[in-house]
Design a protein around this motif. Structure first.
Motif, PDB file in Angstrom:
ATOM      1  N   GLY A   1      34.189 -63.517 -26.345  1.00  0.00           N
ATOM      2  CA  GLY A   1      34.135 -65.032 -26.107  1.00  0.00           C
ATOM      3  C   GLY A   1      33.570 -65.663 -27.638  1.00  0.00           C
ATOM      4  N   LEU A   2      33.169 -66.894 -27.593  1.00  0.00           N
ATOM      5  CA  LEU A   2      32.739 -67.713 -28.577  1.00  0.00           C
ATOM      6  C   LEU A   2      31.511 -67.591 -28.399  1.00  0.00           C
ATOM      7  CD1 LEU A   2      33.116 -69.595 -30.647  1.00  0.00           C
ATOM      8  CD2 LEU A   2      33.339 -71.354 -29.213  1.00  0.00           C
TER       9      LEU A   2
ATOM     10  N   GLN B   1      38.653 -60.924 -27.756  1.00  0.00           N
ATOM     11  CA  GLN B   1      38.543 -61.635 -28.761  1.00  0.00           C
ATOM     12  C   GLN B   1      37.089 -62.114 -28.795  1.00  0.00           C
ATOM     13  OE1 GLN B   1      40.605 -62.992 -31.353  1.00  0.00           O
ATOM     14  NE2 GLN B   1      38.539 -63.444 -32.162  1.00  0.00           N
ATOM     15  N   VAL B   2      36.329 -61.779 -29.973  1.00  0.00           N
ATOM     16  CA  VAL B   2      35.063 -62.153 -30.380  1.00  0.00           C
ATOM     17  C   VAL B   2      34.885 -63.135 -31.603  1.00  0.00           C
ATOM     18  CG1 VAL B   2      32.823 -61.523 -31.164  1.00  0.00           C
ATOM     19  CG2 VAL B   2      33.847 -60.004 -29.329  1.00  0.00           C
ATOM     20  N   THR B   3      34.630 -64.502 -31.271  1.00  0.00           N
ATOM     21  CA  THR B   3      34.689 -65.264 -32.388  1.00  0.00           C
ATOM     22  C   THR B   3      33.120 -65.813 -32.367  1.00  0.00           C
ATOM     23  OG1 THR B   3      36.895 -66.131 -31.609  1.00  0.00           O
ATOM     24  CG2 THR B   3      35.489 -67.521 -33.092  1.00  0.00           C
ATOM     25  N   VAL B   4      32.647 -65.679 -33.918  1.00  0.00           N
ATOM     26  CA  VAL B   4      31.184 -66.025 -34.133  1.00  0.00           C
ATOM     27  C   VAL B   4      31.273 -67.340 -34.867  1.00  0.00           C
ATOM     28  CG1 VAL B   4      28.895 -65.397 -34.835  1.00  0.00           C
ATOM     29  CG2 VAL B   4      30.597 -63.614 -33.822  1.00  0.00           C
ATOM     30  N   SER B   5      30.875 -68.379 -34.402  1.00  0.00           N
ATOM     31  CA  SER B   5      30.946 -69.450 -35.165  1.00  0.00           C
ATOM     32  C   SER B   5      30.012 -70.489 -34.687  1.00  0.00           C
ATOM     33  CB  SER B   5      32.469 -70.075 -35.237  1.00  0.00           C
ATOM     34  OG  SER B   5      32.549 -71.460 -35.836  1.00  0.00           O
ATOM     35  N   SER B   6      29.617 -71.456 -35.348  1.00  0.00           N
ATOM     36  CA  SER B   6      28.780 -72.581 -35.283  1.00  0.00           C
ATOM     37  C   SER B   6      29.240 -73.815 -34.965  1.00  0.00           C
ATOM     38  CB  SER B   6      27.469 -72.806 -36.497  1.00  0.00           C
ATOM     39  OG  SER B   6      28.269 -72.930 -37.530  1.00  0.00           O
TER      40      SER B   6
ATOM     41  N   LEU C   1      24.828 -61.349 -34.038  1.00  0.00           N
ATOM     42  CA  LEU C   1      26.181 -61.525 -34.251  1.00  0.00           C
ATOM     43  C   LEU C   1      26.322 -62.284 -35.712  1.00  0.00           C
ATOM     44  CD1 LEU C   1      27.880 -61.577 -31.204  1.00  0.00           C
ATOM     45  CD2 LEU C   1      28.443 -60.128 -32.855  1.00  0.00           C
ATOM     46  N   LYS C   2      27.323 -62.115 -36.662  1.00  0.00           N
ATOM     47  CA  LYS C   2      27.631 -63.065 -37.746  1.00  0.00           C
ATOM     48  C   LYS C   2      28.929 -63.339 -37.767  1.00  0.00           C
ATOM     49  CE  LYS C   2      24.757 -59.692 -40.411  1.00  0.00           C
ATOM     50  NZ  LYS C   2      24.661 -58.737 -41.588  1.00  0.00           N
ATOM     51  N   PRO C   3      29.424 -64.468 -38.471  1.00  0.00           N
ATOM     52  CA  PRO C   3      30.877 -64.611 -38.392  1.00  0.00           C
ATOM     53  C   PRO C   3      31.883 -63.677 -38.875  1.00  0.00           C
ATOM     54  CG  PRO C   3      29.514 -66.380 -39.489  1.00  0.00           C
ATOM     55  CD  PRO C   3      28.469 -65.487 -39.070  1.00  0.00           C
ATOM     56  N   GLY C   4      31.175 -62.637 -39.626  1.00  0.00           N
ATOM     57  CA  GLY C   4      31.976 -61.517 -40.079  1.00  0.00           C
ATOM     58  C   GLY C   4      32.530 -60.486 -39.238  1.00  0.00           C
ATOM     59  N   ASP C   5      31.914 -60.937 -37.906  1.00  0.00           N
ATOM     60  CA  ASP C   5      32.174 -59.868 -36.642  1.00  0.00           C
ATOM     61  C   ASP C   5      33.182 -60.376 -35.940  1.00  0.00           C
ATOM     62  OD1 ASP C   5      28.420 -59.599 -36.374  1.00  0.00           O
ATOM     63  OD2 ASP C   5      29.969 -57.983 -37.224  1.00  0.00           O
ATOM     64  N   THR C   6      33.943 -61.606 -36.299  1.00  0.00           N
ATOM     65  CA  THR C   6      34.944 -62.338 -35.612  1.00  0.00           C
ATOM     66  C   THR C   6      36.068 -61.295 -35.819  1.00  0.00           C
ATOM     67  OG1 THR C   6      34.089 -64.537 -35.997  1.00  0.00           O
ATOM     68  CG2 THR C   6      36.382 -64.013 -35.791  1.00  0.00           C
ATOM     69  N   ALA C   7      36.458 -60.703 -34.731  1.00  0.00           N
ATOM     70  CA  ALA C   7      37.807 -60.112 -34.733  1.00  0.00           C
ATOM     71  C   ALA C   7      38.067 -59.797 -33.335  1.00  0.00           C
ATOM     72  CB  ALA C   7      37.352 -58.684 -35.282  1.00  0.00           C
ATOM     73  N   VAL C   8      39.333 -59.058 -32.976  1.00  0.00           N
ATOM     74  CA  VAL C   8      39.631 -58.648 -31.677  1.00  0.00           C
ATOM     75  C   VAL C   8      39.416 -57.280 -31.514  1.00  0.00           C
ATOM     76  CG1 VAL C   8      41.763 -58.104 -30.226  1.00  0.00           C
ATOM     77  CG2 VAL C   8      41.873 -59.996 -31.511  1.00  0.00           C
TER      78      VAL C   8
END
Length: 115
Positions: free
Chosen positions: A10-11, A110-115, A83-90
């Protein structure tokens, strides 16, 4: 034949947490979690032995991610904290300790790390 179904992505905002699940039918194997970010190669994130007593982590996630399994339910989990933005990935799961045993991968989550 092992079938794999990943879920739980998720986001999430930076600093947040997610718990991924992998439903794995068939025999019990060591199981790994992998991830692939856009434009990058798939990498091993964490792996757990068949009995759950041994684990191994990529340096980038040590201290933040925890892999676990419930063999009675044929499930493998990845708890992801801080979690960090750099962890964003499938994120994918695949049996094996040093390398993935299956050439055919599941659909991933899907993992999305974002503010």
């Amino acid at each position: 034949q092992v079938q794999l179904v990943e879920s739980g992505g998720g986001l999430v905002r930076p600093g947040g947490s997610l718990r991924l699940s992998c439903a794995a039918s068939g025999s019990i194997f060591p199981m790994g979690w992998y991830r692939q970010a856009p434009g990058k190669q798939r990498e091993l994130v964490a792996v757990i032995s068949s009995g759950g007593g041994d684990t191994k982590y990529a340096d980038s996630v040590k201290g933040r991610f925890t892999i676990s399994r419930d063999n009675g339910k044929n499930m493998v989990y990845l708890q992801m904290n801080s979690l960090k933005p750099g962890d964003t990935a499938v994120y994918y799961c695949n049996p094996g300790w040093d390398a993935p045993l299956l050439q055919v991968w599941g659909q991933g989550t899907q993992v999305t790390v974002s503010s």
